[in-house]
Write a protein that holds these residues in place. Structure first.
Motif, PDB file in Angstrom:
ATOM      1  N   ALA A  45       0.833  -1.211   0.000  1.00 19.88           N
ATOM      2  CA  ALA A  45       0.000   0.000   0.000  1.00 19.88           C
ATOM      3  C   ALA A  45       0.866   1.260   0.000  1.00 19.88           C
ATOM      4  CB  ALA A  45      -0.930  -0.003   1.201  1.00 19.88           C
ATOM      5  N   ASP A  46       0.358   2.302  -0.624  1.00 20.79           N
ATOM      6  CA  ASP A  46       1.017   3.597  -0.715  1.00 20.79           C
ATOM      7  C   ASP A  46       0.074   4.632  -0.098  1.00 20.79           C
ATOM      8  OD1 ASP A  46       2.473   5.853  -1.418  1.00 20.79           O
ATOM      9  OD2 ASP A  46       2.265   5.577  -3.573  1.00 20.79           O
ATOM     10  N   LEU A  47       0.574   5.427   0.845  1.00 20.24           N
ATOM     11  CA  LEU A  47      -0.216   6.520   1.408  1.00 20.24           C
ATOM     12  C   LEU A  47       0.059   7.761   0.571  1.00 20.24           C
ATOM     13  CD1 LEU A  47       0.314   6.063   5.248  1.00 20.24           C
ATOM     14  CD2 LEU A  47      -1.757   5.642   3.938  1.00 20.24           C
ATOM     15  N   VAL A  48      -0.973   8.280  -0.069  1.00 22.46           N
ATOM     16  CA  VAL A  48      -0.815   9.443  -0.936  1.00 22.46           C
ATOM     17  C   VAL A  48      -1.604  10.619  -0.368  1.00 22.46           C
ATOM     18  CG1 VAL A  48      -0.383   8.103  -3.018  1.00 22.46           C
ATOM     19  CG2 VAL A  48      -2.720   8.708  -2.427  1.00 22.46           C
ATOM     20  N   ALA A  49      -1.134  11.823  -0.651  1.00 18.07           N
ATOM     21  CA  ALA A  49      -1.829  13.040  -0.245  1.00 18.07           C
ATOM     22  C   ALA A  49      -1.676  14.072  -1.359  1.00 18.07           C
ATOM     23  CB  ALA A  49      -1.272  13.586   1.065  1.00 18.07           C
ATOM     24  N   LEU A  50      -2.738  14.831  -1.607  1.00 23.77           N
ATOM     25  CA  LEU A  50      -2.726  15.887  -2.620  1.00 23.77           C
ATOM     26  C   LEU A  50      -2.392  17.211  -1.937  1.00 23.77           C
ATOM     27  CD1 LEU A  50      -3.298  16.923  -5.502  1.00 23.77           C
ATOM     28  CD2 LEU A  50      -5.713  17.120  -4.817  1.00 23.77           C
ATOM     29  N   HIS A  51      -1.434  17.926  -2.508  1.00 26.72           N
ATOM     30  CA  HIS A  51      -1.007  19.221  -1.983  1.00 26.72           C
ATOM     31  C   HIS A  51      -1.252  20.271  -3.061  1.00 26.72           C
ATOM     32  CE1 HIS A  51       1.034  16.984   1.183  1.00 26.72           C
ATOM     33  NE2 HIS A  51       1.446  16.181   0.221  1.00 26.72           N
ATOM     34  N   TRP A  82      -9.410  29.402  -4.494  1.00 26.84           N
ATOM     35  CA  TRP A  82     -10.449  30.391  -4.777  1.00 26.84           C
ATOM     36  C   TRP A  82     -10.166  31.155  -6.060  1.00 26.84           C
ATOM     37  CZ3 TRP A  82     -15.028  30.328  -2.728  1.00 26.84           C
ATOM     38  CH2 TRP A  82     -15.202  29.709  -1.498  1.00 26.84           C
ATOM     39  N   LYS A  83      -8.918  31.527  -6.282  1.00 25.52           N
ATOM     40  CA  LYS A  83      -8.583  32.362  -7.440  1.00 25.52           C
ATOM     41  C   LYS A  83      -7.774  31.628  -8.509  1.00 25.52           C
ATOM     42  CE  LYS A  83     -10.075  36.602  -6.706  1.00 25.52           C
ATOM     43  NZ  LYS A  83     -10.891  37.307  -7.651  1.00 25.52           N
ATOM     44  N   LYS A  84      -6.605  31.116  -8.125  1.00 21.92           N
ATOM     45  CA  LYS A  84      -5.687  30.536  -9.115  1.00 21.92           C
ATOM     46  C   LYS A  84      -4.816  29.480  -8.461  1.00 21.92           C
ATOM     47  CE  LYS A  84      -2.105  31.980 -12.354  1.00 21.92           C
ATOM     48  NZ  LYS A  84      -1.255  33.079 -12.789  1.00 21.92           N
ATOM     49  N   VAL A  85      -4.552  28.390  -9.188  1.00 23.41           N
ATOM     50  CA  VAL A  85      -3.660  27.331  -8.707  1.00 23.41           C
ATOM     51  C   VAL A  85      -2.240  27.663  -9.151  1.00 23.41           C
ATOM     52  CG1 VAL A  85      -3.092  24.877  -8.866  1.00 23.41           C
ATOM     53  CG2 VAL A  85      -5.488  25.597  -8.826  1.00 23.41           C
ATOM     54  N   ARG A  86      -1.322  27.732  -8.182  1.00 23.44           N
ATOM     55  CA  ARG A  86       0.086  27.959  -8.515  1.00 23.44           C
ATOM     56  C   ARG A  86       0.744  26.636  -8.893  1.00 23.44           C
ATOM     57  NH1 ARG A  86       3.616  30.997  -4.280  1.00 23.44           N
ATOM     58  NH2 ARG A  86       2.207  32.630  -4.943  1.00 23.44           N
ATOM     59  N   THR A  87       0.582  25.620  -8.036  1.00 26.92           N
ATOM     60  CA  THR A  87       1.154  24.306  -8.310  1.00 26.92           C
ATOM     61  C   THR A  87       0.411  23.255  -7.492  1.00 26.92           C
ATOM     62  OG1 THR A  87       3.221  23.042  -8.418  1.00 26.92           O
ATOM     63  CG2 THR A  87       2.946  24.462  -6.538  1.00 26.92           C
ATOM     64  N   ALA A  88       0.516  22.011  -7.930  1.00 25.12           N
ATOM     65  CA  ALA A  88      -0.102  20.892  -7.209  1.00 25.12           C
ATOM     66  C   ALA A  88       0.794  19.666  -7.377  1.00 25.12           C
ATOM     67  CB  ALA A  88      -1.494  20.610  -7.758  1.00 25.12           C
ATOM     68  N   TRP A  89       0.842  18.841  -6.313  1.00 23.14           N
ATOM     69  CA  TRP A  89       1.645  17.626  -6.364  1.00 23.14           C
ATOM     70  C   TRP A  89       1.069  16.592  -5.414  1.00 23.14           C
ATOM     71  CZ3 TRP A  89       2.941  21.995  -3.797  1.00 23.14           C
ATOM     72  CH2 TRP A  89       3.300  21.882  -2.463  1.00 23.14           C
ATOM     73  N   VAL A  90       1.513  15.359  -5.579  1.00 23.26           N
ATOM     74  CA  VAL A  90       1.101  14.257  -4.718  1.00 23.26           C
ATOM     75  C   VAL A  90       2.332  13.751  -3.983  1.00 23.26           C
ATOM     76  CG1 VAL A  90       0.170  11.906  -4.662  1.00 23.26           C
ATOM     77  CG2 VAL A  90      -0.811  13.602  -6.227  1.00 23.26           C
ATOM     78  N   SER A  91       2.202  13.568  -2.660  1.00 22.22           N
ATOM     79  CA  SER A  91       3.294  12.986  -1.882  1.00 22.22           C
ATOM     80  C   SER A  91       2.975  11.512  -1.621  1.00 22.22           C
ATOM     81  CB  SER A  91       3.488  13.725  -0.558  1.00 22.22           C
ATOM     82  OG  SER A  91       2.341  13.616   0.247  1.00 22.22           O
ATOM     83  N   HIS A  92       4.022  10.727  -1.434  1.00 25.90           N
ATOM     84  CA  HIS A  92       3.911   9.266  -1.221  1.00 25.90           C
ATOM     85  C   HIS A  92       4.625   8.881   0.062  1.00 25.90           C
ATOM     86  CE1 HIS A  92       2.689   8.603  -5.457  1.00 25.90           C
ATOM     87  NE2 HIS A  92       3.398   9.692  -5.640  1.00 25.90           N
ATOM     88  N   ARG A  93       4.044   7.924   0.775  1.00 22.52           N
ATOM     89  CA  ARG A  93       4.659   7.412   1.995  1.00 22.52           C
ATOM     90  C   ARG A  93       4.282   5.941   2.143  1.00 22.52           C
ATOM     91  NH1 ARG A  93       2.460  10.660   6.488  1.00 22.52           N
ATOM     92  NH2 ARG A  93       1.064   8.936   6.861  1.00 22.52           N
ATOM     93  N   LYS A  94       5.203   5.151   2.608  1.00 19.75           N
ATOM     94  CA  LYS A  94       4.919   3.723   2.812  1.00 19.75           C
ATOM     95  C   LYS A  94       3.941   3.556   3.968  1.00 19.75           C
ATOM     96  CE  LYS A  94       9.293   2.144   1.041  1.00 19.75           C
ATOM     97  NZ  LYS A  94      10.593   1.567   1.335  1.00 19.75           N
ATOM     98  N   ALA A  95       2.929   2.732   3.759  1.00 20.18           N
ATOM     99  CA  ALA A  95       1.960   2.445   4.804  1.00 20.18           C
ATOM    100  C   ALA A  95       2.592   1.490   5.813  1.00 20.18           C
ATOM    101  CB  ALA A  95       0.707   1.833   4.202  1.00 20.18           C
ATOM    102  N   ALA A  96       2.195   1.623   7.081  1.00 19.98           N
ATOM    103  CA  ALA A  96       2.679   0.695   8.113  1.00 19.98           C
ATOM    104  C   ALA A  96       2.165  -0.696   7.804  1.00 19.98           C
ATOM    105  CB  ALA A  96       2.193   1.146   9.483  1.00 19.98           C
ATOM    106  N   VAL A  97       3.023  -1.670   8.016  1.00 16.65           N
ATOM    107  CA  VAL A  97       2.654  -3.045   7.684  1.00 16.65           C
ATOM    108  C   VAL A  97       1.840  -3.656   8.780  1.00 16.65           C
ATOM    109  CG1 VAL A  97       3.555  -5.335   7.148  1.00 16.65           C
ATOM    110  CG2 VAL A  97       4.681  -3.287   6.284  1.00 16.65           C
TER     111      VAL A  97
END
Length: 97
Positions: A45-51, A82-97
């Protein structure tokens, strides 16, 4: 086989295997809205988050809560500015087993 200029420095390191980990994510920005679709082809499993970083300075940046993408699963995450997106990315982290 001897090293030629094309293969020099590209030899495999003994005892080190490439770890199969990490969902592949595609990010789409449409105006002020951001969506990310992540698919995990690997057995862990991969823990992902949108920034999302917004523009101008007073617009609130957002970080989603990390979500698990299990083996052979696809996850969609959405956010906005609300106005404009400067940048967006996804971070990844290993899920605890």
């Amino acid at each position: 086989m001897s090293d030629t200029p094309e293969t020099a420095g590209h030899a495999r390191v003994a005892g080190k295997e490439r770890e199969l980990f990490g969902a592949g994510c595609r990010i789409r920005v449409e105006g002020t809205r951001v969506s990310a679709s992540c698919h995990n082809p690997y057995p862990r499993a991969d823990l992902v988050a949108l920034h999302i970083e917004c523009d101008p300075w007073w617009d609130v940046d957002t970080d989603s809560t990390p979500a698990a993408v299990g083996p052979a699963e696809t996850l969609r995450m959405d956010g906005r500015c609300w106005k404009k997106v400067r940048t967006a990315w996804v971070s990844h982290r290993k899920a605890a087993v």
